[in-house]
Scaffold this motif. Structure first.
Motif, PDB file in Angstrom:
ATOM      1  N   LEU A 130       0.769  -1.078   0.181  1.00 52.16           N
ATOM      2  CA  LEU A 130       0.078  -0.038   0.131  1.00 52.16           C
ATOM      3  C   LEU A 130       0.820   1.228   0.026  1.00 52.16           C
ATOM      4  O   LEU A 130       0.390   2.344  -0.742  1.00 52.16           O
ATOM      5  N   LEU A 131       1.981   1.408   0.436  1.00 54.65           N
ATOM      6  CA  LEU A 131       3.001   2.389   0.580  1.00 54.65           C
ATOM      7  C   LEU A 131       3.270   2.745  -0.738  1.00 54.65           C
ATOM      8  O   LEU A 131       3.362   4.101  -1.214  1.00 54.65           O
ATOM      9  N   GLY A 132       3.658   1.718  -1.655  1.00 53.15           N
ATOM     10  CA  GLY A 132       3.992   2.109  -3.203  1.00 53.15           C
ATOM     11  C   GLY A 132       2.835   2.629  -3.829  1.00 53.15           C
ATOM     12  O   GLY A 132       2.902   3.624  -4.579  1.00 53.15           O
ATOM     13  N   ILE A 133       1.686   2.202  -3.429  1.00 51.61           N
ATOM     14  CA  ILE A 133       0.500   2.576  -3.971  1.00 51.61           C
ATOM     15  C   ILE A 133       0.252   4.355  -3.572  1.00 51.61           C
ATOM     16  O   ILE A 133       0.056   5.140  -4.545  1.00 51.61           O
ATOM     17  N   VAL A 134       0.294   4.358  -2.441  1.00 52.75           N
ATOM     18  CA  VAL A 134       0.253   5.795  -1.867  1.00 52.75           C
ATOM     19  C   VAL A 134       1.348   6.653  -2.395  1.00 52.75           C
ATOM     20  O   VAL A 134       0.924   7.661  -2.811  1.00 52.75           O
ATOM     21  N   HIS A 135       2.559   6.271  -2.499  1.00 50.98           N
ATOM     22  CA  HIS A 135       3.544   7.314  -3.045  1.00 50.98           C
ATOM     23  C   HIS A 135       3.504   7.689  -4.596  1.00 50.98           C
ATOM     24  O   HIS A 135       3.600   8.841  -4.851  1.00 50.98           O
ATOM     25  N   THR A 136       2.939   6.638  -5.205  1.00 51.84           N
ATOM     26  CA  THR A 136       2.948   6.800  -6.664  1.00 51.84           C
ATOM     27  C   THR A 136       1.763   7.558  -6.961  1.00 51.84           C
ATOM     28  O   THR A 136       1.948   8.337  -7.908  1.00 51.84           O
ATOM     29  N   ALA A 137       0.537   7.351  -6.335  1.00 48.19           N
ATOM     30  CA  ALA A 137      -0.702   8.104  -6.732  1.00 48.19           C
ATOM     31  C   ALA A 137      -0.353   9.389  -6.213  1.00 48.19           C
ATOM     32  O   ALA A 137      -1.095  10.373  -7.014  1.00 48.19           O
ATOM     33  N   ALA A 138       0.201   9.929  -5.038  1.00 51.85           N
ATOM     34  CA  ALA A 138       0.635  11.066  -4.580  1.00 51.85           C
ATOM     35  C   ALA A 138       1.046  12.033  -5.927  1.00 51.85           C
ATOM     36  O   ALA A 138       0.830  13.097  -6.081  1.00 51.85           O
ATOM     37  N   ASN A 139       2.068  11.171  -6.573  1.00 55.83           N
ATOM     38  CA  ASN A 139       2.749  11.729  -7.381  1.00 55.83           C
ATOM     39  C   ASN A 139       1.902  12.097  -8.762  1.00 55.83           C
ATOM     40  O   ASN A 139       2.086  13.357  -9.213  1.00 55.83           O
ATOM     41  N   GLU A 140       1.186  11.245  -9.156  1.00 53.11           N
ATOM     42  CA  GLU A 140       0.403  11.494 -10.201  1.00 53.11           C
ATOM     43  C   GLU A 140      -0.977  12.311 -10.045  1.00 53.11           C
ATOM     44  O   GLU A 140      -1.265  13.007 -11.051  1.00 53.11           O
ATOM     45  N   LEU A 141      -1.456  12.064  -9.009  1.00 48.79           N
ATOM     46  CA  LEU A 141      -2.583  13.074  -8.672  1.00 48.79           C
ATOM     47  C   LEU A 141      -2.574  14.384  -7.868  1.00 48.79           C
ATOM     48  O   LEU A 141      -3.453  15.143  -8.112  1.00 48.79           O
ATOM     49  N   GLY A 142      -1.335  14.661  -7.537  1.00 51.61           N
ATOM     50  CA  GLY A 142      -1.099  16.070  -6.970  1.00 51.61           C
ATOM     51  C   GLY A 142      -1.356  17.181  -7.977  1.00 51.61           C
ATOM     52  O   GLY A 142      -2.038  18.276  -7.427  1.00 51.61           O
ATOM     53  N   PRO A 143      -1.264  17.103  -9.128  1.00 49.88           N
ATOM     54  CA  PRO A 143      -1.253  18.339 -10.146  1.00 49.88           C
ATOM     55  C   PRO A 143      -2.745  18.334 -10.179  1.00 49.88           C
ATOM     56  O   PRO A 143      -3.010  19.729 -10.733  1.00 49.88           O
ATOM     57  N   TYR A 144      -3.733  17.649  -9.781  1.00 47.41           N
ATOM     58  CA  TYR A 144      -4.980  17.663  -9.944  1.00 47.41           C
ATOM     59  C   TYR A 144      -5.718  18.135  -8.696  1.00 47.41           C
ATOM     60  O   TYR A 144      -6.925  18.120  -8.532  1.00 47.41           O
ATOM     61  N   GLY A 145      -4.768  18.434  -7.778  1.00 46.13           N
ATOM     62  CA  GLY A 145      -5.431  18.945  -6.313  1.00 46.13           C
ATOM     63  C   GLY A 145      -5.968  17.782  -5.501  1.00 46.13           C
ATOM     64  O   GLY A 145      -6.900  17.924  -4.746  1.00 46.13           O
ATOM     65  N   VAL A 146      -5.463  16.355  -5.963  1.00 48.40           N
ATOM     66  CA  VAL A 146      -6.119  15.440  -5.209  1.00 48.40           C
ATOM     67  C   VAL A 146      -4.927  14.858  -4.390  1.00 48.40           C
ATOM     68  O   VAL A 146      -3.893  14.406  -4.803  1.00 48.40           O
ATOM     69  N   ARG A 147      -5.288  14.741  -3.075  1.00 47.28           N
ATOM     70  CA  ARG A 147      -4.186  14.310  -2.136  1.00 47.28           C
ATOM     71  C   ARG A 147      -4.539  12.761  -1.623  1.00 47.28           C
ATOM     72  O   ARG A 147      -5.669  12.204  -1.669  1.00 47.28           O
ATOM     73  N   VAL A 148      -3.380  11.966  -1.275  1.00 44.38           N
ATOM     74  CA  VAL A 148      -3.463  10.659  -1.011  1.00 44.38           C
ATOM     75  C   VAL A 148      -2.442  10.247   0.015  1.00 44.38           C
ATOM     76  O   VAL A 148      -1.148  10.639  -0.192  1.00 44.38           O
ATOM     77  N   ASN A 149      -2.845   9.697   0.962  1.00 44.67           N
ATOM     78  CA  ASN A 149      -2.056   9.585   2.122  1.00 44.67           C
ATOM     79  C   ASN A 149      -2.511   8.318   2.978  1.00 44.67           C
ATOM     80  O   ASN A 149      -3.589   7.605   2.610  1.00 44.67           O
ATOM     81  N   ALA A 150      -1.616   7.805   3.927  1.00 42.56           N
ATOM     82  CA  ALA A 150      -2.023   6.807   4.553  1.00 42.56           C
ATOM     83  C   ALA A 150      -1.812   6.986   5.984  1.00 42.56           C
ATOM     84  O   ALA A 150      -1.155   7.722   6.563  1.00 42.56           O
TER      85      ALA A 150
END
Ligand SMILES: NC(=O)c1ccc[n+]([C@@H]2O[C@H](COP(=O)([O-])OP(=O)(O)OC[C@H]3O[C@@H](n4cnc5c(N)ncnc54)[C@H](O)[C@@H]3O)[C@@H](O)[C@H]2O)c1
Length: 259
Positions: free
Chosen positions: A148-168
């Protein structure tokens, strides 16, 4: 600024369990409309409940269709089937990975599309202290939670530009139906809690409040983060409590009165 979810729509998976139910309560209490997803039903006033298996994504589709928008998603459902490495069956491994890791991936993928279109949103995933350290007898669980950490880190990178935050959020030992058995055994929790700076297990509400913080605008500059809610477990190296200075009573360690 007040911590508030007024006018927002939130979705919580594993909503009938200990941490999920508490999270539903906190989000609804702070003004959110909440969609509660679980294979077990729950009754909570003002909360929309969808019952069924999360795998396959049908439940999520229904929630998205009926909710219209999703401001907050808490991907929290999880299972734990203890078994030593050599006794872990393929079925155990597959089921644990399917629920704890693959379902989160599929849900996140779908929610990314929704939130990118909205140009905003916040996703909180329930990982674990076991995402980081080892615990014998939990190889499938630990692998799923580390993934899940790999998911969180990757998604945070991809979705940040759209104003979407991803945390664990990474809970330690929390008193829920999942851990009931451990809490009922003093011989397990006494030495366990002796290693924790706060000297006790956690309550579901204490995790729910951390989830709410990460989900809220109070965490507007937080993404890709992992927040331990573990009584200090991951900060402790040699343990904290000894019988010389403290006593274990009522399920927790307390300092003895000063002489
Ligand atoms: N309790 C702890 O000490 C602890 C510590 C670290 C991490 N966690 C994690 O926190 C999350 C919540 O755990 P909890 O302690 O509240 O457990 P819990 O067993 O009380 O709740 C989990 C919920 O998920 C639901 N669920 C599981 N598989 C499902 C499926 N396929 N479809 C639909 N619903 C499903 C269950 O019905 C249950 O209501 C889990 O991801 C768990 O791994 C818990």
């Amino acid at each position: 600024m007040e911590l508030s979810f007024k006018g927002m729509t939130a979705l919580v998976t594993g909503a009938a369990g200990g941490i999920g139910r508490a999270t539903v309560g906190v989000l609804a209490g702070q003004g959110s409309r909440v969609w509660a997803l679980d294979r077990v039903g729950l009754e909570q006033e003002g909360v929309e409940v969808l019952t069924g298996d999360l795998r396959g994504g049908v439940l999520l589709e229904e929630a998205i269709a009926r909710a219209g928008r999703v401001d907050v998603a808490v991907l929290n459902a999880g299972i734990c089937r203890p078994a030593e490495l050599e006794q872990t069956t393929a079925a155990n491994w597959d089921e644990t990975i399917a629920v704890n890791l693959s379902a989160v991936f599929h849900h996140l993928q779908r929610l990314a599309g929704v939130m990118k279109k909205q140009r905003g949103g916040s996703i909180v995933i329930t990982a674990s202290t076991n995402s980081f350290d080892g615990e014998a007898g939990l190889i499938a669980y630990n692998a799923s939670k580390a993934g899940l950490l790999g998911i969180v880190h990757t998604a945070a990178n991809e979705l940040g530009p759209y104003g979407v935050r991803v945390n664990a959020v990474c809970p330690g030992l929390i008193e829920t139906p999942l851990t009931r058995e451990a809490f009922d055994r003093p011989e397990v929790i006494q030495p366990y809690f002796a290693a924790l700076p706060l000297g006790r297990g956690g309550q579901p509400e204490e995790v729910a409040r951390a989830i709410a913080f990460l989900a809220s605008d109070w965490a507007s500059y937080v993404t890709g983060a992992t927040l331990f809610v573990d009584g200090g477990q991951m900060a402790a190296k040699f343990g904290t409590w000894t019988e010389e200075k403290a006593e274990f009573a009522g399920g927790r360690w307390r300092l003895k009165p000063e002489p």
